[in-house]
Design an enzyme around this catalytic site. Structure first.
Site, mmCIF file in Angstrom:
data_model
loop_
_atom_site.group_PDB
_atom_site.id
_atom_site.type_symbol
_atom_site.label_atom_id
_atom_site.label_comp_id
_atom_site.label_asym_id
_atom_site.label_seq_id
_atom_site.Cartn_x
_atom_site.Cartn_y
_atom_site.Cartn_z
ATOM 1 N N GLY A 49 -5.776 -1.455 -107.087
ATOM 2 C CA GLY A 49 -6.592 -1.890 -105.969
ATOM 3 C C GLY A 49 -7.226 -3.224 -106.288
ATOM 4 N N GLN A 54 -13.452 -9.723 -105.647
ATOM 5 C CA GLN A 54 -12.881 -10.001 -106.968
ATOM 6 C C GLN A 54 -12.132 -11.334 -107.026
ATOM 7 O OE1 GLN A 54 -11.118 -5.801 -107.201
ATOM 8 N NE2 GLN A 54 -11.461 -6.284 -109.359
ATOM 9 N N CYS A 103 -10.592 -1.553 -114.345
ATOM 10 C CA CYS A 103 -10.831 -2.497 -113.255
ATOM 11 C C CYS A 103 -10.251 -3.834 -113.673
ATOM 12 C CB CYS A 103 -12.343 -2.618 -113.020
ATOM 13 S SG CYS A 103 -12.789 -3.821 -111.749
ATOM 14 N N LEU A 104 -9.627 -4.524 -112.729
ATOM 15 C CA LEU A 104 -9.032 -5.823 -113.063
ATOM 16 C C LEU A 104 -10.095 -6.865 -113.402
ATOM 17 C CD1 LEU A 104 -6.202 -5.943 -110.367
ATOM 18 C CD2 LEU A 104 -5.960 -5.464 -112.814
ATOM 19 N N HIS A 144 -14.163 3.252 -105.703
ATOM 20 C CA HIS A 144 -14.208 2.092 -106.598
ATOM 21 C C HIS A 144 -14.123 0.794 -105.786
ATOM 22 C CE1 HIS A 144 -12.958 0.099 -110.542
ATOM 23 N NE2 HIS A 144 -12.639 -0.829 -109.640
ATOM 24 N N GLU A 145 -13.211 0.755 -104.813
ATOM 25 C CA GLU A 145 -13.017 -0.486 -104.040
ATOM 26 C C GLU A 145 -14.201 -0.759 -103.104
ATOM 27 O OE1 GLU A 145 -10.865 -2.530 -104.999
ATOM 28 O OE2 GLU A 145 -9.893 -1.077 -106.308
ATOM 29 N N HIS A 148 -16.977 -2.292 -104.957
ATOM 30 C CA HIS A 148 -16.821 -3.740 -105.148
ATOM 31 C C HIS A 148 -17.404 -4.512 -103.968
ATOM 32 C CE1 HIS A 148 -14.599 -4.481 -108.801
ATOM 33 N NE2 HIS A 148 -13.630 -3.628 -108.497
HETATM 34 ZN ZN ZN Z 1 -12.237 -2.846 -109.760
#
Ligand code: ZN
Length: 192
Positions: A49, A54, A103-104, A144-145, A148
């Site tokens: 995701g 981000q 997480c990226l 999670h998304e 963000h």
């Molecule tokens: Zn993330």
């Protein structure tokens, strides 16, 4: 279609709640291009995701996708989903589960408690309103998304900081235990 730079923890833009996409704005070239870029960037980074915050964009848009992914062999497949102005509602009696998340934007993984039974409401990239029930690990991905888009990182929700680990050390020392935990919770297939 461009692979964008993914901001890393410590960048202030990750902490700013994003604003809703206004009616009429979604069809614009700039927003449609951002959606394409989010998909490209997520796939390039082999993530499950990616939220607009981000890549430094102040809009409530997230993309999610899980194919057969060697980074997440235990994750249920999730077809490409573009979520505009997503809202997560916890369903009554939703069980929680301690999910080991990555997480990226964060070079570590850690354990986070997530609800496993939610209702999501959002617009797709064409502005079509959609709603549906999401259960299991995919429900964790949605939470999670949406976090963000509220300026929240999973590290904020880690209850036990001793669960934090790099990807390498997670693979070496904790991955199997996590898969066993998923199986015990009925969230991953049993070994063949
Ligand atoms: Zn993330």
């Amino acid at each position: 279609m461009t692979v964008r730079e993914i901001l890393q923890i410590g960048h202030p833009a990750l902490r700013r709640p994003a604003r809703e996409v206004a009616p009429g704005e979604l069809a614009s070239g700039a927003v449609q291009e951002l959606i394409d870029d989010l998909i490209d960037t997520m796939r390039h980074a082999r993530g499950a995701g990616l939220a607009a915050t981000q890549v430094g964009e102040d809009l409530r848009i997230a993309v999610m996708e899980v194919e057969a992914n060697e980074r997440y062999p235990y994750k249920p497949p999730l077809p490409l989903t573009v979520a505009v102005n997503p809202v997560v509602e916890i369903n009554p009696q939703s069980p929680t589960f301690m999910v080991n998340e990555g997480c990226l934007s964060v070079p570590l993984r850690g354990d986070v408690r997530r609800h496993m039974d939610i209702t999501v409401t959002y617009l797709d990239r064409h502005g079509e309103p959609l709603t549906g029930r999401v259960t299991g690990l995919t429900a964790g991905t949605w939470q999670h998304e949406v976090d963000h888009l509220d300026g929240i990182l999973f590290t904020d929700r880690v209850e036990d900081p001793t669960t934090l680990a790099t990807w390498d050390e997670f693979s070496r020392h904790h991955r199997q235990e996590f898969i066993d935990r998923l199986r015990a919770g009925g969230l991953a297939p049993a070994p063949e």
